[in-house]
Design a protein around this motif. Structure first.
Motif, mmCIF file in Angstrom:
data_model
loop_
_atom_site.group_PDB
_atom_site.id
_atom_site.type_symbol
_atom_site.label_atom_id
_atom_site.label_comp_id
_atom_site.label_asym_id
_atom_site.label_seq_id
_atom_site.Cartn_x
_atom_site.Cartn_y
_atom_site.Cartn_z
ATOM 1 N N UNK A 23 11.877 -17.188 1.336
ATOM 2 C CA UNK A 23 12.192 -16.415 0.132
ATOM 3 C C UNK A 23 11.366 -15.139 0.027
ATOM 4 N N UNK A 24 10.111 -15.210 0.438
ATOM 5 C CA UNK A 24 9.229 -14.045 0.294
ATOM 6 C C UNK A 24 8.762 -13.524 1.642
ATOM 7 N N UNK A 25 9.467 -13.894 2.715
ATOM 8 C CA UNK A 25 9.321 -13.293 4.045
ATOM 9 C C UNK A 25 7.892 -13.331 4.584
ATOM 10 N N UNK A 26 7.391 -14.544 4.755
ATOM 11 C CA UNK A 26 6.087 -14.757 5.371
ATOM 12 C C UNK A 26 6.209 -14.654 6.888
ATOM 13 N N UNK A 27 5.269 -13.972 7.526
ATOM 14 C CA UNK A 27 5.133 -14.084 8.968
ATOM 15 C C UNK A 27 4.464 -15.418 9.273
ATOM 16 N N UNK A 28 4.707 -15.997 10.464
ATOM 17 C CA UNK A 28 4.148 -17.326 10.768
ATOM 18 C C UNK A 28 2.638 -17.426 10.582
ATOM 19 N N UNK A 29 1.893 -16.411 11.016
ATOM 20 C CA UNK A 29 0.430 -16.493 10.887
ATOM 21 C C UNK A 29 0.006 -16.519 9.420
ATOM 22 N N UNK A 30 0.690 -15.763 8.566
ATOM 23 C CA UNK A 30 0.382 -15.789 7.141
ATOM 24 C C UNK A 30 0.747 -17.147 6.535
ATOM 25 N N UNK A 31 1.844 -17.709 7.015
ATOM 26 C CA UNK A 31 2.226 -19.046 6.555
ATOM 27 C C UNK A 31 1.109 -20.042 6.854
ATOM 28 N N UNK A 32 0.599 -20.044 8.071
ATOM 29 C CA UNK A 32 -0.431 -21.014 8.437
ATOM 30 C C UNK A 32 -1.681 -20.866 7.582
ATOM 31 N N UNK A 33 -2.020 -19.630 7.223
ATOM 32 C CA UNK A 33 -3.250 -19.401 6.462
ATOM 33 C C UNK A 33 -3.069 -19.610 4.965
ATOM 34 N N UNK A 34 -1.873 -19.359 4.436
ATOM 35 C CA UNK A 34 -1.752 -19.279 2.984
ATOM 36 C C UNK A 34 -0.674 -20.146 2.345
ATOM 37 N N UNK A 35 0.260 -20.695 3.106
ATOM 38 C CA UNK A 35 1.332 -21.481 2.492
ATOM 39 C C UNK A 35 0.781 -22.746 1.851
ATOM 40 N N UNK A 36 1.399 -23.140 0.739
ATOM 41 C CA UNK A 36 0.950 -24.325 0.003
ATOM 42 C C UNK A 36 2.133 -25.236 -0.295
ATOM 43 N N UNK A 37 1.830 -26.520 -0.422
ATOM 44 C CA UNK A 37 2.825 -27.523 -0.809
ATOM 45 C C UNK A 37 2.702 -27.720 -2.311
ATOM 46 N N UNK A 38 3.310 -26.816 -3.073
ATOM 47 C CA UNK A 38 3.104 -26.821 -4.520
ATOM 48 C C UNK A 38 3.891 -27.918 -5.219
ATOM 49 N N UNK A 39 5.015 -28.346 -4.622
ATOM 50 C CA UNK A 39 5.777 -29.424 -5.253
ATOM 51 C C UNK A 39 5.383 -30.801 -4.726
ATOM 52 N N UNK A 40 4.389 -30.828 -3.829
ATOM 53 C CA UNK A 40 3.771 -32.069 -3.342
ATOM 54 C C UNK A 40 4.771 -33.050 -2.725
ATOM 55 N N UNK A 41 5.658 -32.493 -1.901
ATOM 56 C CA UNK A 41 6.598 -33.364 -1.207
ATOM 57 C C UNK A 41 6.187 -33.598 0.244
ATOM 58 N N UNK A 42 4.990 -33.145 0.590
ATOM 59 C CA UNK A 42 4.468 -33.377 1.927
ATOM 60 C C UNK A 42 4.752 -32.264 2.917
ATOM 61 N N UNK A 43 5.457 -31.226 2.492
ATOM 62 C CA UNK A 43 5.767 -30.101 3.383
ATOM 63 C C UNK A 43 5.576 -28.787 2.636
ATOM 64 N N UNK A 44 5.150 -27.770 3.374
ATOM 65 C CA UNK A 44 5.093 -26.412 2.832
ATOM 66 C C UNK A 44 6.425 -25.768 3.208
ATOM 67 N N UNK A 45 7.368 -25.868 2.317
ATOM 68 C CA UNK A 45 8.748 -25.512 2.664
ATOM 69 C C UNK A 45 9.170 -24.222 1.966
#
Length: 383
Positions: free
Chosen positions: A171-193
């Motif tokens: 949705x907000x166009x993360x590059x993979x490296x930014x995803x690894x450093x900053x993505x969060x599992x905010x809905x707590x379903x076990x995945x940073x989706x």
């Protein structure tokens, strides 16, 4: 068939296959599991991605045109719709990460039209193509490695690992490296989706990114100001910061004419020259630049966020010839500075902060008054 007369496509395929085999070895040595490495078997060279990356950019749109699109009535309406749809979620994100919901929604709108255009290109093939035959090979090889780590983590599957022609995702166009450093599992379903139709993790990850980059709660990104008649333009530019109240003593006011106050340090930028809108920028402006370095993008996000917060349009008009120079003259100025080793950016006729920094460096090297101001006289001296 001799290599010298092999079709170009066959040569490219053979070279890509050899590069991919070499990369696979490097990826294995970095700790990527064997079952994840099997995803590379589906990777294909995408020449259209490389063409898109290498092709000269089209003639740049003026800042006025860019902002008209960034904060178009349709985009403002779309932002209002999603803010009304997700008030609880946005409130939780705002409270947890201390980043205004309007900023998050504005980035969402700019990056994917609120999730409508998330990209459908296979990320592994996109990044591999750019790593093999792109302008920034080392960068994209690191991003490809990061994408494999995402697969290994189980946050998504290969079939869902899609994105733009530059490898940006969700949705907000993360590059993979930014995803690894900053993505969060905010809905707590076990995945940073960040790929799901549900934007929860994507929006929260964007807020987490901005907070990690130093977002200042309660501070604006910028606001429009007015300069007094005869103001010394050498005082403008992001390198010259003063407290708001000190700018007020120099005659600078809000665009409405209201007096400035406050102790936060700000700098004045003139993205369309001194006769166009002038902005006082703050630390959060630079935080947004870590998301996309272009000043036009930052101003677009910031202005859209202001409109979503109920603030009015930009007051000043955009001049037809910024800095009193034609597009061809501004392009020539940039080209001549570049040729002398002063990095003025791509000669697109848009002289922003990078171009002004190049002018200041040129003036310093020549021992002349340092203003950072583009002009026809400056161009004449470069000829």
């Amino acid at each position: 068939m001799a290599a010298s007369i092999m079709p170009k496509a066959a040569l490219a395929d053979a070279g890509f296959a050899a590069w991919l085999a070499s990369f696979r070895t490097r990826a294995a040595s970095s700790g990527i599991p064997a079952n994840t490495l099997r995803a590379l078997e589906k990777v294909r060279f995408l020449p259209e991605v490389v063409r898109s990356d290498k092709a000269p950019a089209e003639t740049s749109r003026s800042l006025g045109d860019y902002l008209a699109s960034a904060a178009s009535p349709q985009r403002i309406k779309g932002g209002q719709v999603v803010m009304a749809r997700y008030p609880t979620l946005l409130g939780r994100i705002e409270k947890h990460f201390e980043v205004p919901r309007e900023i998050i929604v504005a980035i969402w709108g700019m990056e994917s039209s609120y999730g409508a255009v998330r990209g459908s290109a296979p990320v592994l093939s996109t990044l591999a193509s750019l790593a093999y035959d792109g302008r920034r090979r080392n960068l994209f090889e690191e991003e490809l490695l990061a994408a494999l780590h995402i697969l290994a983590s189980g946050d998504t599957s290969l079939s869902r690992l899609n994105g733009s022609y530059a490898g940006a995702m969700g949705h907000t166009q993360f590059m993979p490296s930014s995803f690894l450093r900053h993505a969060v599992d905010f809905n707590r379903d076990g995945r940073r989706d960040i790929w799901a139709d549900d934007p929860t993790d994507a929006l929260a990850s964007t807020a987490a990114y901005l907070r990690a980059k130093g977002w200042h709660e309660g501070q604006p990104w910028a606001y429009e100001v007015q300069l007094p008649k005869g103001f010394d333009l050498a005082r403008t530019g992001r390198v010259h910061t003063r407290r708001q109240r000190d700018w007020a003593q120099l005659g600078v006011t809000h665009a409405s004419g209201e007096k400035l106050s406050g102790s936060a340090f700000g700098a004045l930028i003139l993205p369309a020259g001194p006769t166009g809108p002038v902005f006082m920028i703050f630390d959060n402006f630079h935080v947004l630049k870590t998301y996309n370095y272009a000043d036009s993008y930052v101003i677009g996000v910031g202005h859209l966020s202001d409109r979503l917060a109920g603030r009015g349009p930009i007051r000043a008009k955009f001049p037809g010839d910024p800095w009193g120079m034609t597009t061809a003259e501004r392009q020539e100025l940039q080209s001549r500075l570049n040729a002398l080793g002063f990095k003025a950016g791509r000669p697109d006729g848009v002289i922003g902060e990078k171009g002004r920094a190049a002018i200041r460096s040129y003036q310093t090297a020549r021992g002349v008054p340092v203003t950072g101001v583009p002009s026809r006289d400056l161009l004449a001296g470069l000829r």
